[in-house]
Scaffold this active site. Structure first.
Site, PDB file in Angstrom:
ATOM      1  CB  ALA A  50      -2.840   2.923  -4.207  1.00 46.14           C
TER       2      ALA A  50
ATOM      3  CB  ALA B 143      -0.914  -0.002   1.227  1.00 42.45           C
ATOM      4  CG  ASP B 144       2.474   5.282  -1.390  1.00 42.83           C
ATOM      5  OD1 ASP B 144       3.419   5.209  -0.584  1.00 42.83           O
ATOM      6  OD2 ASP B 144       2.178   6.317  -2.013  1.00 42.83           O
ATOM      7  CB  THR B 145      -1.171   6.464   2.796  1.00 39.17           C
ATOM      8  OG1 THR B 145      -1.685   5.147   3.050  1.00 39.17           O
ATOM      9  CG2 THR B 145      -2.202   7.493   3.247  1.00 39.17           C
TER      10      THR B 145
END
Length: 195
Positions: free
Chosen positions: A110, A73-75
């Site tokens: 994502a 994930a990436d925020t």
């Protein structure tokens, strides 16, 4: 609730917050981190950017983990269509919080799920966060705590950054960095988990 799986999972993230959230499902997983350079991602929109970074990190770990399902994930924090990265200096942390004060911003995470056969599932979760008006004294005290420097947007909603929030629209865990309910829904849909 009894959640079962026959799948070996890997969390492709060094974030202790993501680890804590995934652990709430009570399924076994290991943590393997990626060393890719996130700034190499080029994109036309913030949505494409966050997906690109999440893909890059997750694919990097998946290449080392044969026979396992990798979740990455990436925020990002987006204010007026501008990315607010993790602040690199005290001045930048103050600038981030001054911009967010008395305003609304978007938090996008994502999530990428890569199964052992290479099948990829990608989705983006969005939460709107509305900040109270922040005094200069509060901003300075928070920046002095050191908390902003490893967090997108320069604040952590699960730490003293919670004091800034008037309300949120969407998933709180998404702001922390891992939209657990949506991840769970996808894993059930992909038949990687059963209840």
């Amino acid at each position: 609730m009894n959640i079962t799986t026959q799948t070996k999972f890997v969390l492709a993230s060094a974030s202790p917050r993501r680890k804590e959230l995934l652990a709430q499902l009570h399924i076994p997983f290991e943590v393997i981190t990626s060393n890719v350079e996130e700034t190499s991602v080029q994109a036309q929109s913030v949505e494409q950017y966050v997906q690109g970074v999440a893909r890059l990190k997750t694919r990097d770990v998946a290449a080392k983990c044969h026979g396992k399902t990798v979740i990455g994930a990436d925020t990002i924090v987006v204010f007026q269509n501008r990315l607010l990265h993790k602040p690199k200096s005290r001045a930048e942390a103050v600038q981030h919080l001054q911009a967010l004060s008395n305003n609304r911003h978007r938090v996008l995470t994502a999530v990428v799920i890569i199964q052992p056969d290479g099948e990829e599932t990608v989705f983006v979760e969005e939460t709107i966060v509305i900040f109270k008006k922040l005094s200069a004294k509060l901003i300075e005290a928070y920046v002095d705590s050191g908390d902003p420097f490893d967090k997108a947007g320069g604040y952590g909603i699960q730490t003293h950054g919670a004091l800034f929030v008037e309300r949120i629209e969407g998933d709180y865990n998404n702001v922390v960095g891992f939209p657990l309910a949506s991840v769970f829904e996808q894993l059930i849909h992909l038949r990687l988990l059963t209840i």
